[in-house]
Design a protein around this motif. Structure first.
Motif, short mmCIF file in Angstrom:
data_model
loop_
_atom_site.label_atom_id
_atom_site.label_comp_id
_atom_site.label_asym_id
_atom_site.label_seq_id
_atom_site.Cartn_x
_atom_site.Cartn_y
_atom_site.Cartn_z
N UNK A 198 -6.43 -12.68 -3.30
CA UNK A 198 -7.60 -11.92 -3.04
C UNK A 198 -8.14 -11.94 -1.60
N UNK A 199 -8.13 -13.02 -0.99
CA UNK A 199 -8.36 -12.95 0.41
C UNK A 199 -7.53 -12.09 1.23
N UNK A 200 -6.24 -12.00 1.02
CA UNK A 200 -5.34 -11.32 1.75
C UNK A 200 -5.35 -9.79 1.51
N UNK A 201 -5.64 -9.65 0.32
CA UNK A 201 -5.93 -8.04 -0.33
C UNK A 201 -7.28 -7.68 0.32
N UNK A 202 -8.16 -8.24 0.45
CA UNK A 202 -9.41 -7.91 1.18
C UNK A 202 -9.16 -7.78 2.57
N UNK A 203 -8.60 -8.54 3.32
CA UNK A 203 -8.25 -8.22 4.92
C UNK A 203 -7.64 -7.08 4.71
N UNK A 204 -6.71 -6.79 3.94
CA UNK A 204 -5.72 -5.49 4.31
C UNK A 204 -6.42 -4.40 3.83
N UNK A 205 -7.28 -4.35 2.68
CA UNK A 205 -7.74 -3.12 2.09
C UNK A 205 -9.21 -2.73 2.58
N UNK A 206 -9.96 -3.84 3.17
CA UNK A 206 -11.36 -3.53 3.53
C UNK A 206 -11.26 -3.67 5.16
N UNK A 207 -10.86 -5.02 5.45
CA UNK A 207 -11.06 -5.09 7.06
C UNK A 207 -10.31 -4.34 7.76
N UNK A 208 -8.93 -4.33 7.27
CA UNK A 208 -7.96 -3.27 8.14
C UNK A 208 -8.48 -1.87 8.09
N UNK A 209 -9.01 -1.44 6.91
CA UNK A 209 -9.32 -0.25 6.69
C UNK A 209 -10.91 0.18 7.33
N UNK A 210 -11.59 -0.72 7.50
CA UNK A 210 -12.62 -0.59 8.48
C UNK A 210 -12.45 -0.51 9.89
N UNK A 211 -10.99 -0.71 10.34
CA UNK A 211 -10.65 -0.66 11.76
C UNK A 211 -11.06 -1.97 12.45
N UNK A 212 -11.47 -2.98 11.82
CA UNK A 212 -11.94 -4.20 12.19
C UNK A 212 -10.86 -5.10 12.88
N UNK A 213 -9.51 -4.89 12.54
CA UNK A 213 -8.41 -5.49 13.13
C UNK A 213 -7.32 -4.49 13.03
N UNK A 214 -6.39 -5.00 13.66
CA UNK A 214 -5.09 -4.04 14.01
C UNK A 214 -4.20 -4.27 12.90
N UNK A 215 -3.34 -3.54 12.53
CA UNK A 215 -2.43 -3.88 11.52
C UNK A 215 -1.63 -4.69 11.69
N UNK A 216 -1.03 -5.27 13.05
CA UNK A 216 -0.24 -6.29 13.41
C UNK A 216 -0.69 -7.50 13.10
N UNK A 217 -2.15 -7.47 13.14
CA UNK A 217 -2.82 -8.92 12.81
C UNK A 217 -2.53 -9.47 11.39
N UNK A 218 -2.08 -8.65 10.36
CA UNK A 218 -1.67 -9.10 9.01
C UNK A 218 -0.66 -10.05 9.18
N UNK A 219 0.52 -9.56 10.16
CA UNK A 219 1.41 -10.31 10.34
C UNK A 219 1.53 -11.93 10.86
N UNK A 220 0.15 -12.34 11.07
CA UNK A 220 -0.42 -13.72 11.61
C UNK A 220 -0.30 -14.57 10.43
N UNK A 221 -0.32 -14.13 9.20
CA UNK A 221 -0.42 -14.73 7.81
C UNK A 221 0.78 -14.71 7.06
N UNK A 222 1.11 -15.82 6.77
CA UNK A 222 2.50 -15.78 5.79
C UNK A 222 2.12 -16.45 4.51
#
Length: 270
Positions: A198-222
């Motif tokens: 749920x947290x990872x989905x929120x980061x991808x679908x909300x935080x990234x969509x708002x432009x608050x992080x870059x797409x490559x930042x998602x790769x920091x988490x496994x």
């Protein structure tokens, strides 16, 4: 007119006073409020860093495991954390936790069972927590920021298991340090897909969509459910350091099995 030096500062008139710094230091009379002042706190903070650096400087490769202090020993996540600690120890890592109960206790317990070094970095809290019984090397801190520095400085990665606000705090601080490149080659593994998705989905679908992080930042988490995979991520990111540590250990063991011959000018096998 009164005039004198106070250290490197020149004082005159009423500011000069009549007592010296030495006199005030040696005088045991008067109020004790000074022990709660900011300059005294600076010394306590300094002592925490010195104590932490001194205790952990020779620790070798280590991984920090985070998770809830409320997890009971009969919970499946406790068994999983225990396995993580054992696998990390077998891979050549010391295991660092917050030293408390729950997930922390399980990881420390597993580290011992894997014949590794079990480390606890405790923190002063308004409710008593204490160091769990499976810690080999424990350091208690007054200040969260000093403790956090030790986690990041002496860990080669974080494995983050289900936990609460304290766990989130450590996770997002590490993410920020990775994103800003304050630390490099620092793997972050979230263990438990049902808990973390749920947290990872929120980061991808909300935080990234708002432009608050870059797409490559998602790769920091496994994210994984497999303790073996989580530990392998740590091994892959630290292969050179683990190899160097193993070589140093072999050299130490070889040296312990030799006897120095003063007449031969070198070492000889016993």
């Amino acid at each position: 007119m009164n005039e004198r030096y106070q250290g490197r500062t020149w004082l005159t008139g009423d500011r000069a006073g009549e007592s010296t710094t030495d006199q005030r230091l040696l005088d045991n009379r008067g109020p004790s409020d000074w022990v709660h002042t900011d300059p005294w706190r600076v010394l306590r903070i300094q002592s925490e860093f010195v104590e932490g650096f001194g205790a952990l400087a020779e620790l070798g490769p280590a991984v920090a495991v985070f998770g809830s202090a409320r997890t009971q020993p009969d919970h499946p996540t406790y068994a999983q954390a225990r396995e993580v600690g054992r696998l990390l120890a077998r891979a050549g890592f010391a295991v660092i936790t917050g030293g408390g109960p729950g997930i922390m206790e399980a990881a420390n317990r597993g580290a011992r069972e894997g014949d590794g070094t079990s480390v606890g970095l405790g923190i002063e809290l308004p409710f008593e927590q204490g160091m769990n019984d499976h810690v080999d090397l424990g350091v208690n801190f007054r200040y969260f920021f000093a403790r956090k520095t030790m986690f990041v400085k002496y860990s080669q990665g974080f494995i983050v298991m289900p936990g609460g606000f304290g766990t989130f705090d450590e996770l997002f601080e590490a993410l920020t340090l990775r994103q800003t490149r304050k630390v490099t080659a620092f793997p972050l593994v979230l263990l438990g897909t049902d808990y973390w998705c749920g947290l990872v989905d929120w980061i991808r679908d909300t935080v990234l969509e708002h432009g608050a992080i870059n797409p490559q930042d998602l790769e920091l988490l496994h994210v994984t459910d497999d303790p073996v995979e989580a530990v392998q991520k740590m091994v892959d990111a630290n292969r050179d350091e683990l190899a160097a540590e193993a070589a140093a250990a072999r050299a130490t063991a070889d040296g312990a099995g030799r006897t120095e011959d003063p007449d031969a000018g070198g070492s000889i096998a016993p």
